[in-house]
Design an enzyme around this catalytic site. Structure first.
Site, mmCIF file in Angstrom:
data_model
loop_
_atom_site.group_PDB
_atom_site.id
_atom_site.type_symbol
_atom_site.label_atom_id
_atom_site.label_comp_id
_atom_site.label_asym_id
_atom_site.label_seq_id
_atom_site.Cartn_x
_atom_site.Cartn_y
_atom_site.Cartn_z
ATOM 1 N N GLN A 106 -10.658 -6.650 14.523
ATOM 2 C CA GLN A 106 -9.496 -7.274 14.124
ATOM 3 C C GLN A 106 -8.446 -7.272 14.140
ATOM 4 O OE1 GLN A 106 -9.581 -8.369 10.019
ATOM 5 N NE2 GLN A 106 -8.156 -10.380 9.889
ATOM 6 N N ARG A 129 0.640 -1.240 0.126
ATOM 7 C CA ARG A 129 0.424 -0.076 -0.361
ATOM 8 C C ARG A 129 0.918 1.203 -0.018
ATOM 9 N NH1 ARG A 129 -4.545 1.707 1.209
ATOM 10 N NH2 ARG A 129 -5.867 -0.096 1.655
ATOM 11 N N GLY A 161 -1.669 -4.984 8.620
ATOM 12 C CA GLY A 161 -2.777 -4.294 9.362
ATOM 13 C C GLY A 161 -2.285 -3.153 9.955
ATOM 14 N N GLU A 162 -1.153 -1.922 8.551
ATOM 15 C CA GLU A 162 -0.903 -1.101 9.084
ATOM 16 C C GLU A 162 -2.419 0.658 9.016
ATOM 17 O OE1 GLU A 162 2.668 0.290 6.593
ATOM 18 O OE2 GLU A 162 2.856 1.681 7.005
ATOM 19 N N SER A 211 -13.887 5.143 14.979
ATOM 20 C CA SER A 211 -14.872 4.214 15.208
ATOM 21 C C SER A 211 -14.240 3.045 16.252
ATOM 22 C CB SER A 211 -14.825 2.534 13.798
ATOM 23 O OG SER A 211 -15.855 1.978 14.553
#
Length: 303
Positions: free
Chosen positions: A76, A54, A94-95, A68
């Site tokens: 997760q 990414r 999960g960055e 959120s």
């Protein structure tokens, strides 16, 4: 990493059911976090993944995710590896969640610890996990596919099996890398969609493709409108490539102009009549600006 190992897919590489969460105290007591451990670690003990595919993190989306997480927590855990030498962690996947957690002002984050065998294994874990997420832009996905194929020496058919896509879908995504840098950037930033990109790829001439791209951006054309424009401009490239300021006003006979106006009143949209040199042959172009508009015009024509 062998082809066979990669073929087991993400479910074999990253367990869907993490091990029981270890308390911070227990984690601190442990000499080395081991494979499959789920625990909370300080966010500042984690560094970004140096193999991360990414390239762009949308600030607005990151802020929404941070809000959120602050309200509901992390849905997760992220996936990390543990570096014994520095006693710190490196992200595997999960960055975006890690960045959002920091943005939310939280000091700790839930992680699952993995132990990549080598750099290739780390890259496979990273790429497959990211490619199975829905929030990568089309160019990031294409670059991820290309990297997997090069690094593991697999073809499009094998890659399709690995990531659960059809070979045609893999091929279409990879072809987006044939577009110019400017168009790829527009895809990365959401200025145009993957569908627009595929429509542009139907044009073989790079200059003509760029002209269509400029028109679709300027007029915010839909994919279908772009496909129609691509066909039209390929059929008449001389007219298409001529800058508007250099075009001479079309000397259209008065009877044709009157007929155009009449048809426009009947159909409620722009109508253009073009004739060939012989005047006995030509075309009628009827514009529509949405599916609803198309259905409306069709209904008028049928009646």
């Amino acid at each position: 990493m062998t082809r066979k190992a990669l073929g087991r897919g993400l479910s074999a590489l990253i367990p869907s059911v993490p091990a029981p969460v270890v308390s911070p105290a227990s984690a601190a007591a442990a000499a080395t976090p081991s494979e499959g451990n789920a625990l909370k670690v300080p966010v500042d003990k984690i560094r970004p993944n140096h193999l991360q595919p990414r390239r762009h993190f949308e600030p607005e989306a990151l802020t929404e995710l941070a809000t959120s997480i602050k309200q509901h927590g992390l849905a997760q855990p992220i996936v990390v590896s543990y570096d014994v030498a520095t006693r710190s962690y490196e992200l595997i996947a999960g960055e975006r969640r890690w960045r959002a957690t920091q943005l939310a002002g939280l000091k700790e984050i839930d992680v699952v610890v993995r132990e990549p065998r080598d750099e290739k294994h780390r890259m496979a874990l990273t790429l497959i996990e990211n490619l199975q997420r829905a929030d990568l832009n089309p160019i990031e996905v294409a670059l991820g596919y290309l990297r997997l194929m090069k690094e593991f020496g697999i073809n499009q058919t094998s890659l399709a099996e690995e990531v659960g896509k059809s070979k045609a879908a893999i091929s279409n995504t990879l072809r987006l890398l044939e577009l110019s840098d400017e168009i790829q950037k527009a895809l990365q930033y959401g200025q145009v969609t993957e569908g627009h990109g595929r429509a542009l790829l139907t044009i073989s001439d790079p200059n003509l493709r760029h002209a269509v791209f400029q028109k679709l951006v300027a007029n915010k054309l839909s994919v279908r409108e772009t496909e129609a424009l691509a066909r039209e401009m390929e059929a008449d490239p001389v007219v298409a490539e001529t800058p508007a300021k250099d075009k001479k006003p079309e000397a259209k006979p008065a009877d044709l102009r009157a007929l155009e106006e009449s048809l426009q009143q009947i159909l409620g949209t722009k109508v253009v009549i073009r004739t060939k040199k012989t005047a006995s042959k030509g075309s009628i172009q009827i514009s529509f600006f949405s599916f609803e508009d198309f259905d409306r015009i069709l209904k008028v024509l049928k009646n």
